[in-house]
Design a protein around this motif. Structure first.
Motif, PDB file in Angstrom:
ATOM      1  N   LYS A   1       0.801  -1.221   0.000  1.00  0.00           N
ATOM      2  CA  LYS A   1       0.000   0.000   0.000  1.00  0.00           C
ATOM      3  C   LYS A   1       0.835   1.274   0.000  1.00  0.00           C
ATOM      4  N   ASN A   2       2.111   1.160   0.376  1.00  0.00           N
ATOM      5  CA  ASN A   2       3.008   2.309   0.321  1.00  0.00           C
ATOM      6  C   ASN A   2       4.366   1.830  -0.161  1.00  0.00           C
ATOM      7  N   MET A   3       4.596   1.956  -1.459  1.00  0.00           N
ATOM      8  CA  MET A   3       5.878   1.553  -2.040  1.00  0.00           C
ATOM      9  C   MET A   3       6.589   2.812  -2.524  1.00  0.00           C
ATOM     10  N   SER A   4       7.338   3.418  -1.622  1.00  0.00           N
ATOM     11  CA  SER A   4       8.042   4.664  -1.920  1.00  0.00           C
ATOM     12  C   SER A   4       9.547   4.423  -1.919  1.00  0.00           C
ATOM     13  N   THR A   5      10.278   5.248  -2.651  1.00  0.00           N
ATOM     14  CA  THR A   5      11.728   5.151  -2.665  1.00  0.00           C
ATOM     15  C   THR A   5      12.304   5.909  -1.469  1.00  0.00           C
ATOM     16  N   LEU A   6      13.568   5.623  -1.152  1.00  0.00           N
ATOM     17  CA  LEU A   6      14.277   6.353  -0.109  1.00  0.00           C
ATOM     18  C   LEU A   6      15.677   6.672  -0.608  1.00  0.00           C
ATOM     19  N   ASP A   7      16.018   7.953  -0.613  1.00  0.00           N
ATOM     20  CA  ASP A   7      17.320   8.422  -1.088  1.00  0.00           C
ATOM     21  C   ASP A   7      17.905   9.325  -0.012  1.00  0.00           C
ATOM     22  N   MET A   8      19.038   8.899   0.594  1.00  0.00           N
ATOM     23  CA  MET A   8      19.621   9.673   1.694  1.00  0.00           C
ATOM     24  C   MET A   8      21.095   9.970   1.435  1.00  0.00           C
ATOM     25  N   CYS A   9      21.486  11.170   1.807  1.00  0.00           N
ATOM     26  CA  CYS A   9      22.886  11.569   1.750  1.00  0.00           C
ATOM     27  C   CYS A   9      23.216  12.322   3.034  1.00  0.00           C
ATOM     28  N   SER A  10      24.304  11.926   3.719  1.00  0.00           N
ATOM     29  CA  SER A  10      24.728  12.633   4.926  1.00  0.00           C
ATOM     30  C   SER A  10      26.183  13.050   4.778  1.00  0.00           C
ATOM     31  N   ILE A  11      26.476  14.285   5.164  1.00  0.00           N
ATOM     32  CA  ILE A  11      27.833  14.831   5.100  1.00  0.00           C
ATOM     33  C   ILE A  11      28.290  15.181   6.503  1.00  0.00           C
ATOM     34  N   ASP A  12      29.395  14.583   6.953  1.00  0.00           N
ATOM     35  CA  ASP A  12      29.979  14.901   8.253  1.00  0.00           C
ATOM     36  C   ASP A  12      30.662  16.263   8.151  1.00  0.00           C
ATOM     37  N   LEU A  13      30.177  17.243   8.897  1.00  0.00           N
ATOM     38  CA  LEU A  13      30.686  18.610   8.773  1.00  0.00           C
ATOM     39  C   LEU A  13      32.056  18.796   9.417  1.00  0.00           C
ATOM     40  N   TYR A  14      32.517  17.809  10.183  1.00  0.00           N
ATOM     41  CA  TYR A  14      33.873  17.877  10.737  1.00  0.00           C
ATOM     42  C   TYR A  14      34.907  17.307   9.768  1.00  0.00           C
ATOM     43  N   THR A  15      34.537  16.234   9.062  1.00  0.00           N
ATOM     44  CA  THR A  15      35.515  15.506   8.242  1.00  0.00           C
ATOM     45  C   THR A  15      35.255  15.567   6.738  1.00  0.00           C
ATOM     46  N   GLY A  16      34.021  15.835   6.335  1.00  0.00           N
ATOM     47  CA  GLY A  16      33.664  15.797   4.919  1.00  0.00           C
ATOM     48  C   GLY A  16      33.315  14.402   4.434  1.00  0.00           C
ATOM     49  N   GLU A  17      33.382  13.395   5.333  1.00  0.00           N
ATOM     50  CA  GLU A  17      33.015  12.028   4.935  1.00  0.00           C
ATOM     51  C   GLU A  17      31.514  11.971   4.651  1.00  0.00           C
TER      52      GLU A  17
ATOM     53  N   ASP B   1      28.030   9.730   3.342  1.00  0.00           N
ATOM     54  CA  ASP B   1      27.372   8.430   3.197  1.00  0.00           C
ATOM     55  C   ASP B   1      26.142   8.571   2.314  1.00  0.00           C
ATOM     56  N   PHE B   2      26.024   7.649   1.372  1.00  0.00           N
ATOM     57  CA  PHE B   2      24.849   7.579   0.502  1.00  0.00           C
ATOM     58  C   PHE B   2      24.107   6.284   0.807  1.00  0.00           C
ATOM     59  N   LEU B   3      22.777   6.351   0.889  1.00  0.00           N
ATOM     60  CA  LEU B   3      21.949   5.166   1.039  1.00  0.00           C
ATOM     61  C   LEU B   3      20.749   5.309   0.117  1.00  0.00           C
ATOM     62  N   LYS B   4      20.569   4.303  -0.738  1.00  0.00           N
ATOM     63  CA  LYS B   4      19.480   4.348  -1.719  1.00  0.00           C
ATOM     64  C   LYS B   4      18.673   3.057  -1.673  1.00  0.00           C
ATOM     65  N   VAL B   5      17.350   3.199  -1.595  1.00  0.00           N
ATOM     66  CA  VAL B   5      16.433   2.063  -1.646  1.00  0.00           C
ATOM     67  C   VAL B   5      15.446   2.323  -2.780  1.00  0.00           C
ATOM     68  N   GLY B   6      15.689   1.679  -3.903  1.00  0.00           N
ATOM     69  CA  GLY B   6      14.811   1.857  -5.068  1.00  0.00           C
ATOM     70  C   GLY B   6      14.868   3.244  -5.672  1.00  0.00           C
ATOM     71  N   ALA B   7      15.839   4.047  -5.267  1.00  0.00           N
ATOM     72  CA  ALA B   7      15.915   5.440  -5.720  1.00  0.00           C
ATOM     73  C   ALA B   7      16.696   5.563  -7.018  1.00  0.00           C
ATOM     74  N   ALA B   8      16.610   6.729  -7.633  1.00  0.00           N
ATOM     75  CA  ALA B   8      17.350   7.016  -8.856  1.00  0.00           C
ATOM     76  C   ALA B   8      18.829   7.225  -8.520  1.00  0.00           C
ATOM     77  N   TYR B   9      19.677   7.079  -9.517  1.00  0.00           N
ATOM     78  CA  TYR B   9      21.101   7.309  -9.257  1.00  0.00           C
ATOM     79  C   TYR B   9      21.364   8.784  -8.957  1.00  0.00           C
ATOM     80  N   GLY B  10      22.471   9.045  -8.287  1.00  0.00           N
ATOM     81  CA  GLY B  10      22.858  10.418  -7.970  1.00  0.00           C
ATOM     82  C   GLY B  10      24.170  10.765  -8.649  1.00  0.00           C
ATOM     83  N   LEU B  11      24.603  12.001  -8.477  1.00  0.00           N
ATOM     84  CA  LEU B  11      25.856  12.462  -9.072  1.00  0.00           C
ATOM     85  C   LEU B  11      26.647  13.271  -8.055  1.00  0.00           C
ATOM     86  N   VAL B  12      27.975  13.186  -8.145  1.00  0.00           N
ATOM     87  CA  VAL B  12      28.882  14.010  -7.343  1.00  0.00           C
ATOM     88  C   VAL B  12      29.778  14.776  -8.301  1.00  0.00           C
TER      89      VAL B  12
END
Length: 400
Positions: A267-283, A285-296
Motif C-alpha cells: 500500500k506504500n511503495m516509496s523510494t528512499l534516497d539519503m545523503c549525509s555529510i559529516d561537517l567535521y571531516t567531509g566524509e 554516506d549515501f543510502l538508496k532504496v529503489g531510488a534514482a542514481y545520484g551524481l557528485v
C-alpha cells in the motif's frame, strides 16, 4: 582552591563512570532480549494444512526477527554512547581566572567552567554564567557573543550548542559551546509537478543532526497526486525522526520498511534516497532504496552514485545500496527523483546529464537545481509526464 578543584574533578569523573556503567547494563539487557526472540526464530515452522495458520506462523517469525534487530540497534547506540571517550581538560588556575576576569569586564559572572575533549579531539566548553546588570556595559548578551569571547581567550573556535539558551539571563545557568565544524553545507532544490496534478508525489527534507551531519532525504511516492504525496511524506518524516534520534541510516531504512509492511503490504511503495555529510571531516554516506542514481561533481569531473533494487514496502528483506565518499571543499552532490531521469534515459541520456552538470555555469545550489530542471523540462518537450525533484548540496570549508 587547588584542592577544591581536584575534588570537583574526582566527583565528575565518578559520575561519568557511573552513568556509563548503567548504560552498558541497559545495553546488555536489550541484547539478551534480542537473543530470546532469535531463539524462537530458529525453530522450524511445521507444515500446516491450514494456509492461514501457516501464513500467521511465518508472520510471527518475521516479527520476532524484526523486533530482535530493533533491540540490537538500540543496544548498539547505547553501547556506543557508553564507550565514548570524554576527557576533562585542566585549564589551570591562572587561565581560569583570566577567563573569569575577561567575562566580568563585560558584566558576565562565571561560577563554573569545564573544558571537555571528546573523541577525535573535538572540544566542548561548559560554563555556568549569569548577567550582572549593575557591572555590565549593556543589558543582555547572547550565547553567540559569549562564544566569541571564549574563542579568543581559549584559541578554539566555539559556537553555541543547538540546545543551549540564546540569551544570558540574571540567574545562573549552564551554557554549552562546541568546537565549530571544518565544513559548511548550502542546499538548493527545484520541483515540478506532473501534468494534470495539483501536488507533487515527491517529498524531501534538508536538516542537520546534533552530531553535526548535514542530511538530504528524498522520497518518490508510487504514482502521483495526493496518495503519492502522503506516502512519501510518511517516509521522509520517519527518516528525519530516526536520524535525529541517533539511529544509523541502514537501521532507519529497515524501521521504515518494517513499519510500511506491518499490516499494510503493497500500500506504500516509496523510494528512499539519503545523503549525509559529516561537517567535521567531509566524509559522506549515501543510502538508496529503489531510488534514482545520484551524481557528485568535483570541478569538471562528475561521478555516478548507482542504485538498484526495489522501493520500500515490498519485501521484509530490504535491498539497500550504500556508498562512502570523501568530499572536499567545493564539491557538490545531486539527488534526483525518477521523473527527472526519465528524460535522460540510456547511456547517451546519462552522459548528457553528466555533461550538463559538469558544465553548469552556477555555484549556488538553488541556481544549479533550477538549471538542471530547465534542461529536464526541455528534454520532455515541455510535457511533465511525472513529478520531478532535484536536490543539490554544496560543501565549503568554513572561513576563519
Amino acid at each position: 582552591m587547588a584542592q577544591k578543584s581536584m575534588l570537583e574533578e574526582t566527583k565528575t569523573s565518578f559520575w561519568l563512570q557511573y552513568e556509563k556503567k548503567k548504560m552498558e547494563e541497559c545495553a546488555g539487557t536489550l541484547h539478551n532480549l534480542a537473543s530470546a526472540f532469535l531463539l524462537e526464530e530458529k525453530e522450524q515452522i511445521e507444515e500446516d494444512k491450514d494456509r492461514q495458520n501457516l501464513l500467521l506462523k511465518r508472520r510471527l517469525k518475521e516479527n520476532r526477527v524484526m523486533m530482535a534487530d530493533h533491540l540490537k540497534e538500540i543496544a548498539a547506540i547505547m553501547q556506543k554512547t557508553a564507550n565514548e571517550k570524554i576527557r576533562i581538560l585542566k585549564l589551570g588556575e591562572k587561565k581560569e581566572k583570566q577567563v573569569a576576569k575577561m567575562l566580568l569586564s563585560e558584566g558576565l559572572v562565571m561560577e563554573d567552567f569545564y573544558l571537555i575533549e571528546k573523541e577525535k579531539g573535538k572540544k566542548e566548553a561548559v560554563i555556568q554564567i549569569y548577567q550582572n546588570h549593575v557591572q555590565g556595559k549593556r543589558k543582555f548578551y547572547s550565547a553567540e557573543e559569549v562564544a566569541a569571547f571564549l574563542s579568543v581567550i581559549l584559541n578554539i573556535k566555539l559556537v553555541p550548542n543547538s540546545r543551549t539558551h540564546y540569551f544570558i539571563s540574571e540567574k545562573p545557568d549552564y551554557f554549552c559551546f562546541e568546537e565549530d565544524t571544518r565544513y559548511m553545507v548550502l542546499t538548493g532544490y527545484a520541483k515540478s509537478v506532473k501534468e494534470g496534478e495539483k501536488v507533487s508525489g515527491d517529498t524531501y527534507a534538508f536538516f542537520e543532526t546534533d552530531d553535526k551531519k548535514s542530511y538530504a532525504v528524498l522520497s518518490d511516492g508510487m504514482g502521483s497526486g495526493e496518495k503519492a504525496k502522503e506516502d512519501s511524506e510518511i517516509v521522509v518524516e520517519m527518516a528525519e525522526r530516526f536520524l535525529e534520534g541517533g539511529f544509523s541510516g541502514s537501521f532507519t531504512a529497515k524501521m521504515i520498511n518494517d513499519t510500511l509492511l506491518t499490516g499494510n503490504e503493497g500500500k506504500n511503495m516509496s523510494t528512499l534516497d539519503m545523503c549525509s555529510i559529516d561537517l567535521y571531516t567531509g566524509e559522506t554516506d549515501f543510502l538508496k532504496v529503489g531510488a534514482a542514481y545520484g551524481l557528485v561533481k568535483r570541478d569538471g569531473y562528475v561521478e555516478k552514485i548507482s542504485s538498484l533494487g526495489l522501493p520500500l514496502g515490498v519485501f521484509y528483506n530490504l535491498e539497500m545500496n550504500q556508498y562512502k565518499k570523501q568530499l572536499l571543499d567545493g564539491d557538490y552532490v545531486f539527488l534526483f527523483s525518477d521523473g527527472v531521469l526519465e528524460h535522460f534515459q540510456g547511456e547517451e541520456g546519462e552522459e548528457f546529464l553528466k555533461e550538463i552538470v559538469a558544465q553548469i555555469p552556477y555555484r549556488r545550489p538553488s541556481e544549479m537545481a533550477g538549471h538542471i530542471m530547465k534542461h529536464a523540462i526541455s528534454a520532455a518537450g515541455g510535457r511533465m509526464r511525472d513529478d520531478m525533484t532535484v536536490l543539490v548540496m554544496g560543501i565549503w570549508e568554513n572561513g576563519e
